[in-house]
Design a protein around this motif. Structure first.
Motif, PDB file in Angstrom:
ATOM      1  N   GLY A  73      -3.671  35.452 -24.805  1.00 45.00           N
ATOM      2  CA  GLY A  73      -4.816  35.856 -25.612  1.00 45.00           C
ATOM      3  C   GLY A  73      -5.513  37.081 -25.063  1.00 45.00           C
ATOM      4  O   GLY A  73      -5.005  37.777 -24.181  1.00 45.00           O
ATOM      5  N   THR A  74      -6.699  37.344 -25.600  1.00 38.95           N
ATOM      6  CA  THR A  74      -7.497  38.459 -25.100  1.00 38.95           C
ATOM      7  C   THR A  74      -8.047  38.099 -23.725  1.00 38.95           C
ATOM      8  O   THR A  74      -8.039  36.931 -23.304  1.00 38.95           O
ATOM      9  N   LEU A  75      -8.567  39.099 -23.031  1.00 40.14           N
ATOM     10  CA  LEU A  75      -9.112  38.862 -21.695  1.00 40.14           C
ATOM     11  C   LEU A  75     -10.209  37.805 -21.731  1.00 40.14           C
ATOM     12  O   LEU A  75     -10.242  36.900 -20.887  1.00 40.14           O
ATOM     13  N   GLU A  76     -11.108  37.890 -22.724  1.00 41.31           N
ATOM     14  CA  GLU A  76     -12.209  36.933 -22.740  1.00 41.31           C
ATOM     15  C   GLU A  76     -11.775  35.556 -23.229  1.00 41.31           C
ATOM     16  O   GLU A  76     -12.473  34.573 -22.984  1.00 41.31           O
ATOM     17  N   ASP A  77     -10.633  35.457 -23.907  1.00 45.86           N
ATOM     18  CA  ASP A  77     -10.077  34.139 -24.212  1.00 45.86           C
ATOM     19  C   ASP A  77      -9.575  33.461 -22.939  1.00 45.86           C
ATOM     20  O   ASP A  77      -9.746  32.250 -22.751  1.00 45.86           O
ATOM     21  N   GLU A  78      -8.947  34.247 -22.090  1.00 43.28           N
ATOM     22  CA  GLU A  78      -8.296  33.704 -20.900  1.00 43.28           C
ATOM     23  C   GLU A  78      -9.261  33.529 -19.727  1.00 43.28           C
ATOM     24  O   GLU A  78      -9.154  32.566 -18.964  1.00 43.28           O
ATOM     25  N   VAL A  79     -10.162  34.487 -19.552  1.00 41.77           N
ATOM     26  CA  VAL A  79     -11.099  34.459 -18.428  1.00 41.77           C
ATOM     27  C   VAL A  79     -12.475  34.153 -18.993  1.00 41.77           C
ATOM     28  O   VAL A  79     -13.195  35.052 -19.447  1.00 41.77           O
ATOM     29  N   HIS A  80     -12.842  32.893 -18.985  1.00 41.81           N
ATOM     30  CA  HIS A  80     -14.096  32.485 -19.617  1.00 41.81           C
ATOM     31  C   HIS A  80     -14.709  31.333 -18.842  1.00 41.81           C
ATOM     32  O   HIS A  80     -14.010  30.388 -18.435  1.00 41.81           O
ATOM     33  N   ARG A  81     -16.010  31.404 -18.686  1.00 46.93           N
ATOM     34  CA  ARG A  81     -16.740  30.368 -17.945  1.00 46.93           C
ATOM     35  C   ARG A  81     -16.646  28.995 -18.606  1.00 46.93           C
ATOM     36  O   ARG A  81     -16.725  27.968 -17.920  1.00 46.93           O
ATOM     37  N   ASP A  82     -16.442  28.940 -19.933  1.00 43.11           N
ATOM     38  CA  ASP A  82     -16.408  27.657 -20.629  1.00 43.11           C
ATOM     39  C   ASP A  82     -15.272  26.763 -20.138  1.00 43.11           C
ATOM     40  O   ASP A  82     -15.407  25.532 -20.100  1.00 43.11           O
ATOM     41  N   HIS A  83     -14.129  27.386 -19.779  1.00 45.25           N
ATOM     42  CA  HIS A  83     -13.000  26.598 -19.269  1.00 45.25           C
ATOM     43  C   HIS A  83     -13.393  25.864 -17.980  1.00 45.25           C
ATOM     44  O   HIS A  83     -13.014  24.708 -17.763  1.00 45.25           O
ATOM     45  N   VAL A  84     -14.160  26.551 -17.154  1.00 48.25           N
ATOM     46  CA  VAL A  84     -14.580  25.965 -15.880  1.00 48.25           C
ATOM     47  C   VAL A  84     -15.720  24.973 -16.095  1.00 48.25           C
ATOM     48  O   VAL A  84     -15.768  23.917 -15.457  1.00 48.25           O
ATOM     49  N   LEU A  85     -16.643  25.300 -16.987  1.00 45.55           N
ATOM     50  CA  LEU A  85     -17.736  24.374 -17.298  1.00 45.55           C
ATOM     51  C   LEU A  85     -17.193  23.020 -17.745  1.00 45.55           C
ATOM     52  O   LEU A  85     -17.700  21.965 -17.342  1.00 45.55           O
ATOM     53  N   ALA A  86     -16.157  23.057 -18.589  1.00 45.31           N
ATOM     54  CA  ALA A  86     -15.570  21.804 -19.082  1.00 45.31           C
ATOM     55  C   ALA A  86     -14.999  20.976 -17.933  1.00 45.31           C
ATOM     56  O   ALA A  86     -15.186  19.754 -17.879  1.00 45.31           O
ATOM     57  N   LEU A  87     -14.316  21.619 -17.003  1.00 45.12           N
ATOM     58  CA  LEU A  87     -13.748  20.895 -15.863  1.00 45.12           C
ATOM     59  C   LEU A  87     -14.833  20.354 -14.943  1.00 45.12           C
ATOM     60  O   LEU A  87     -14.648  19.324 -14.286  1.00 45.12           O
ATOM     61  N   LEU A  88     -15.971  21.055 -14.900  1.00 47.07           N
ATOM     62  CA  LEU A  88     -17.084  20.615 -14.061  1.00 47.07           C
ATOM     63  C   LEU A  88     -17.935  19.552 -14.752  1.00 47.07           C
ATOM     64  O   LEU A  88     -18.842  18.985 -14.137  1.00 47.07           O
ATOM     65  N   GLY A  89     -17.661  19.323 -16.049  1.00 45.55           N
ATOM     66  CA  GLY A  89     -18.450  18.344 -16.790  1.00 45.55           C
ATOM     67  C   GLY A  89     -19.812  18.838 -17.188  1.00 45.55           C
ATOM     68  O   GLY A  89     -20.746  18.049 -17.378  1.00 45.55           O
ATOM     69  N   LEU A  90     -19.950  20.163 -17.340  1.00 44.06           N
ATOM     70  CA  LEU A  90     -21.231  20.768 -17.716  1.00 44.06           C
ATOM     71  C   LEU A  90     -21.151  21.315 -19.134  1.00 44.06           C
ATOM     72  O   LEU A  90     -20.162  21.946 -19.507  1.00 44.06           O
ATOM     73  N   ASP A  91     -22.193  21.070 -19.915  1.00 46.40           N
ATOM     74  CA  ASP A  91     -22.246  21.635 -21.268  1.00 46.40           C
ATOM     75  C   ASP A  91     -22.651  23.101 -21.233  1.00 46.40           C
ATOM     76  O   ASP A  91     -22.159  23.912 -22.017  1.00 46.40           O
ATOM     77  N   ALA A  92     -23.575  23.436 -20.346  1.00 45.71           N
ATOM     78  CA  ALA A  92     -24.078  24.807 -20.228  1.00 45.71           C
ATOM     79  C   ALA A  92     -24.671  24.980 -18.841  1.00 45.71           C
ATOM     80  O   ALA A  92     -24.980  23.992 -18.152  1.00 45.71           O
ATOM     81  N   ALA A  93     -24.820  26.227 -18.426  1.00 47.29           N
ATOM     82  CA  ALA A  93     -25.427  26.509 -17.121  1.00 47.29           C
ATOM     83  C   ALA A  93     -25.762  27.984 -17.040  1.00 47.29           C
ATOM     84  O   ALA A  93     -25.029  28.822 -17.569  1.00 47.29           O
ATOM     85  N   ASP A  94     -26.871  28.307 -16.379  1.00 43.31           N
ATOM     86  CA  ASP A  94     -27.149  29.709 -16.124  1.00 43.31           C
ATOM     87  C   ASP A  94     -26.296  30.159 -14.936  1.00 43.31           C
ATOM     88  O   ASP A  94     -25.565  29.360 -14.337  1.00 43.31           O
ATOM     89  N   GLU A  95     -26.369  31.428 -14.601  1.00 44.50           N
ATOM     90  CA  GLU A  95     -25.453  31.965 -13.585  1.00 44.50           C
ATOM     91  C   GLU A  95     -25.604  31.305 -12.212  1.00 44.50           C
ATOM     92  O   GLU A  95     -24.600  30.897 -11.612  1.00 44.50           O
ATOM     93  N   PRO A  96     -26.822  31.160 -11.679  1.00 44.38           N
ATOM     94  CA  PRO A  96     -26.944  30.522 -10.357  1.00 44.38           C
ATOM     95  C   PRO A  96     -26.459  29.066 -10.352  1.00 44.38           C
ATOM     96  O   PRO A  96     -25.838  28.620  -9.385  1.00 44.38           O
ATOM     97  N   THR A  97     -26.740  28.337 -11.445  1.00 44.45           N
ATOM     98  CA  THR A  97     -26.322  26.933 -11.514  1.00 44.45           C
ATOM     99  C   THR A  97     -24.807  26.818 -11.523  1.00 44.45           C
ATOM    100  O   THR A  97     -24.228  25.983 -10.821  1.00 44.45           O
ATOM    101  N   LEU A  98     -24.138  27.676 -12.319  1.00 44.37           N
ATOM    102  CA  LEU A  98     -22.681  27.648 -12.379  1.00 44.37           C
ATOM    103  C   LEU A  98     -22.072  28.037 -11.035  1.00 44.37           C
ATOM    104  O   LEU A  98     -21.132  27.390 -10.550  1.00 44.37           O
ATOM    105  N   ALA A  99     -22.596  29.088 -10.416  1.00 45.02           N
ATOM    106  CA  ALA A  99     -22.066  29.526  -9.121  1.00 45.02           C
ATOM    107  C   ALA A  99     -22.209  28.424  -8.075  1.00 45.02           C
ATOM    108  O   ALA A  99     -21.290  28.182  -7.272  1.00 45.02           O
ATOM    109  N   ALA A 100     -23.359  27.729  -8.089  1.00 44.75           N
ATOM    110  CA  ALA A 100     -23.580  26.649  -7.122  1.00 44.75           C
ATOM    111  C   ALA A 100     -22.643  25.478  -7.389  1.00 44.75           C
ATOM    112  O   ALA A 100     -22.111  24.863  -6.446  1.00 44.75           O
ATOM    113  N   ALA A 101     -22.411  25.160  -8.655  1.00 47.40           N
ATOM    114  CA  ALA A 101     -21.519  24.053  -8.999  1.00 47.40           C
ATOM    115  C   ALA A 101     -20.089  24.346  -8.571  1.00 47.40           C
ATOM    116  O   ALA A 101     -19.378  23.462  -8.077  1.00 47.40           O
ATOM    117  N   ILE A 102     -19.662  25.587  -8.752  1.00 47.57           N
ATOM    118  CA  ILE A 102     -18.311  25.972  -8.332  1.00 47.57           C
ATOM    119  C   ILE A 102     -18.183  25.890  -6.815  1.00 47.57           C
ATOM    120  O   ILE A 102     -17.182  25.387  -6.280  1.00 47.57           O
TER     121      ILE A 102
END
Length: 381
Positions: free
Chosen positions: A253-282
């Protein structure tokens, strides 16, 4: 043209030049302004005095230069100077800030959405955020700048295409309503404004050739600076790196299809997160599936960045948002080198954005301050 009009035009241009140098942090004293502008000391002193009178800059204790003669007075942005509203409507929230000259963010608000907003819903929240951030009677608010995750016709603020928001040919700046707010409303692409902000105030300072990519809730956008000037393209839509197809490995797919925070959010069990929250969860996560997905995305991003380096031969590549998190995981710099023409990649720095979560807002503020920076004396009106 009468001689007086010509002299006034020259003075206004010089006034703009001096304010821009102080605003962008390239000069902090009268002596530095004199050296950078090529104007004589008395002219610079008069221009600074006028900017002080306009409430745009202030002078402080003299700065010792280490040279011969008296120390030169410091010149800095006035603490009580004009401000602008900067807003970034996204698929999951509206983030707004009050920003002063010099890229100073003085207050910040984030209002989440329950679902992807319609233009009308976004306008309603933006107006509410504007009221929360500033008193409508405050004459120091000069304008509003909107950083939109989509292709924007900057001349009139029409959102031509924002695929993740589902907007097409929306006169968004007009809908927000200059007549409703009492000051101008301007809009442009969020990543283009992020590139401008990082070039002027952040990790791109001092680099006249850079590529910027931003990873946000709406995917990936970007901007390019060539010889110190933004590369906008004929219609102002240049920099859509997210719509390119990098290929490589399993990527189809396109770059943003393949490289997207939503794929990681789903694996982390998060519906949404701001940048610091996502970085800390990772950073705290130990699930090998997350590590595997991050490595997959890193390798695809490396192909895209290698392509960008081969095309533009930048001095610096700046990564913002989620992409900065991928950079911080390690291995990306080496993977990019493996996907670049060696000569084109010589000396290229790959760095995280320096302005953090404020980068898009500071870029939107720069857009909003444009008229004032071009003609500081216009503030008298």
């Amino acid at each position: 043209m009468p001689a007086g009009d010509n002299a006034d035009g020259v003075r206004r241009r010089n006034l703009a030049g001096v304010l821009e140098l102080v605003h962008h942090g390239r000069a902090a004293s009268r002596a530095e302004l004199t050296a950078l502008t090529g104007l004589n000391r008395s002219t610079v002193a008069a221009l600074v005095a006028e900017l002080v009178d306009l409430g745009l800059v202030e002078e402080g204790e003299p700065v010792a230069s280490g040279g011969v003669g008296r120390p030169s007075p410091a010149v800095r942005i006035a603490a009580g100077g004009p401000r602008v509203l900067a807003l970034n409507p996204e698929v999951d929230a509206v983030t707004g800030a009050l920003v002063g000259l010099g890229g100073r963010v003085t207050s910040r608000v984030r209002v989440p959405f329950d679902g992807i907003p319609t233009p009308e819903e976004a306008v309603r929240v933006i107006r509410d955020v504007a009221r929360r951030l500033s008193d409508p009677r405050d004459g120091r608010v000069a304008a509003m700048g909107l950083a939109i995750p989509g292709l924007v016709r900057a001349a009139d603020g029409v959102v031509r295409w924002a695929p993740h928001l589902g907007w097409r040919d929306v006169p968004f700046a007009e809908m927000v309503g200059p007549e409703h707010l009492g000051f101008p409303v301007l809009a442009d692409n969020d990543a283009s404004l992020g590139a401008l902000a990082e070039h002027l105030f952040g990790a791109g300072q001092g680099s006249d050739d850079l590529v910027y990519l931003n990873g946000g809730a709406s995917g990936i956008g970007g901007g390019v600076v060539v010889r110190g000037e933004p590369l906008t393209g004929r219609g102002g839509y240049a920099g859509e790196f997210g719509q390119n197809r990098p290929g490589g490995g399993s990527a189809t797919g396109t770059l943003e299809d393949e490289v997207h925070r939503d794929h990681v959010l789903a694996l982390l069990g998060l519906d949404a997160a701001d940048e610091p929250t996502l970085a800390a969860a990772i950073a705290a996560n130990r699930d090998p599936r997350v590590a595997q997905e991050l490595a997959r995305q890193r390798d695809i991003l490396a192909v895209a960045l290698g392509n960008a380096i081969n095309v533009f031969n930048p001095e610096r590549v700046v990564l913002g948002g989620y992409l900065a998190t991928l950079l911080g995981r390690g291995g990306l710099v080496e993977a990019v080198a493996a996907n670049s023409v060696p000569v084109a990649a010589e000396g290229v720095e790959i760095v995280p954005a320096g302005l953090g979560e404020d980068r898009l807002l500071i870029g939107a503020a720069e857009l909003a301050f444009g008229a004032l920076l071009r003609d500081p004396a216009s503030i008298r009106a």
